[in-house]
Design an enzyme around this catalytic site. Structure first.
Site, PDB file in Angstrom:
ATOM      1  CB  THR A 145      -8.403  12.121  -6.154  1.00 11.08           C
ATOM      2  OG1 THR A 145      -7.660  12.808  -5.144  1.00 11.08           O
ATOM      3  CG2 THR A 145      -9.541  12.999  -6.630  1.00 11.08           C
ATOM      4  CE  LYS A 171      -9.336  14.729  -2.875  1.00 11.14           C
ATOM      5  NZ  LYS A 171      -8.115  15.165  -3.667  1.00 11.14           N
ATOM      6  CB  THR A 182      -6.512  18.625  -4.933  1.00  8.20           C
ATOM      7  OG1 THR A 182      -5.669  18.734  -6.054  1.00  8.20           O
ATOM      8  CG2 THR A 182      -7.736  19.485  -5.064  1.00  8.20           C
ATOM      9  CD  GLU A 265      -0.598  11.836  -4.329  1.00  2.00           C
ATOM     10  OE1 GLU A 265      -1.684  12.005  -4.902  1.00  2.00           O
ATOM     11  OE2 GLU A 265       0.441  12.432  -4.656  1.00  2.00           O
ATOM     12  CG  ASN A 388       2.192  12.833  -7.600  1.00  2.00           C
ATOM     13  OD1 ASN A 388       1.214  13.559  -7.746  1.00  2.00           O
ATOM     14  ND2 ASN A 388       2.543  12.342  -6.423  1.00  2.00           N
ATOM     15  CB  SER A 393      -0.688   7.777 -18.005  1.00  2.00           C
ATOM     16  OG  SER A 393       0.171   7.603 -16.908  1.00  2.00           O
TER      17      SER A 393
END
Length: 393
Positions: A145, A171, A182, A265, A388, A393
């Site tokens: 993702t 992942k 996740t 991230e 995040n 969006s």
């Protein structure tokens, strides 16, 4: 690059579950029924695929396939989500000619979004037709993702004079604090192992690896680790060889766990927080997690700031029992704090270069006992917020 374990085939297709055109549906099929193990999130809001996979494994710890979609988490989706999950297993099972009860599901993506069943119906036959055309590396890419790179770890070992192979795919980059990262993972092995032994090895390996990492302190609704062992190598692992297999499995998961934190991230650092001298292991874990979850510590590491005060403050609010004057804090081998005060070293100069590196060692000695614990944690950067804030969006 090692060869894939024998007896497994892979397929990936673009089903249109995501905005961008890329593979987002992935399948593994074992040529023969495989012993299956699973470890799942402890979040009380468990996604439909977690519930269904638990049910399948509880009924019979055997599987022929694992199917994972990216784009919709199918979490907090009510009865419709449960029905859709079971329907996807029917679709994949029918297309592949295997029982739906022997297909294990997992999903990743936005929480609350229902599966696109029209796209599943169109994609399932294409997925089955593609079996054998892809590799485990393709599988790892298809389940990504916000991941920056696919996560794969391979291992070979000799048992009874024969090569046994393991490969793990994972992942995860955000919402990582597995408590079973996740975070999804599948490990394949071509040895034969009893269900009881395989599950026991998995529980131990997950506890020592995936359960000891954090990116942001968030435990997902979908965290899942599957293990399939199909015996295609002709080797049955039992007796003393189980410990050997367990070590190899732990090594595979440990490398994947490191990648999860490395790929946090926006992350630029992997902190290895080691706590020793606690009253017991549980208190050592409490200290490690308080430090690893601290936003102030994480931002200091991003800023390459040897701010021992943030570390000490986190240790002090962890709830662990110790005397303040017994605590010693060392960063990248440089002792920052002892006897209740900072050392007289010029640690800003000494740490200027070490803090530019990817790996940052944070060692904390409490002087209260023999308990110890180790946790991998990422830093916290501007890019984490941007990623995040823009996720939906």
């Amino acid at each position: 690059m090692s060869a894939s374990p024998k007896g497994f085939r892979f397929a990936t297709v673009s089903a249109g579950f995501r905005k961008e055109a890329r593979p987002d549906l992935a399948l593994i099929v074992s040529d023969t029924p495989a012993t299956a193990a699973g470890v799942f999130t402890t979040n009380r809001f468990q996604a439909a695929p977690v519930v269904v996979a638990r049910e399948n494994l509880a009924a019979r710890p055997v599987a022929r396939a694992v199917v994972i979609n990216s784009g919709q988490a199918n979490a907090c989706t009510g009865d419709e989500g449960m029905t859709n999950c079971r329907t996807t297993l029917d679709l994949v099972g029918k297309a592949c000619g295997i029982p739906a009860a022997e297909v294990l599901p997992a999903s990743t993506g936005v929480i609350g979004a229902q599966l696109h069943m029209d796209k599943w119906r169109e994609a399932a036959p294409r997925l089955a037709a593609a079996l054998g055309q892809n590799t485990h590396h393709d599988f790892a890419r298809a389940i990504m993702t916000t991941d920056a790179f696919p996560k794969v770890a391979e291992r070979e070992l000799a048992i009874a004079g024969t090569t046994v192979r393991l490969v793990g795919m994972a992942k995860g980059a955000g919402m990582i604090c597995p408590n079973m990262a996740t975070m999804l993972s599948v490990v394949l092995c071509d040895a034969a192992v009893t269900p009881e032994a395989w599950q026991r090895l998995f529980l131990d390996a997950v506890d020592r690896t995936f359960n000891r990492v954090t990116v942001d302190g968030d435990t997902s609704t979908n965290d899942t680790v599957f293990g399939l062992a199909n015996g295609a190598s002709g080797v049955t692992v039992e007796g003393d060889d189980l410990a050997k297999l367990g070590e190899a499995l732990t090594d595979v998961l440990a490398r994947l766990a490191y990648m999860l934190v490395q790929d946090g991230e926006g992350a630029t650092k992997v902190m290895r927080v080691k706590v020793s001298g606690a009253v017991d292991d549980a208190e050592a874990e409490a200290v490690a997690r308080t430090v690893g979850h601290s936003q102030l510590v994480k931002t200091a590491m991003y800023g390459r700031d040897a701010n021992w005060g943030r570390i000490v403050a986190a240790v002090g609010r962890s709830g662990a029992s110790f005397k303040a004057e017994d605590v010693v804090v060392t960063l990248c081998g440089v002792e920052l704090f002892r006897n209740g005060q900072p050392t007289d070293l010029d640690f800003d100069t000494l740490l200027r270069e070490p803090l530019k590196g990817r790996d940052v060692a944070v060692d904390i000695e409490l002087g209260a006992g023999t308990g110890h614990y180790e946790l991998l944690a990422s830093d916290l950067t501007h890019d984490y917020v941007n990623c995040n804030a823009d996720y939906r969006s």
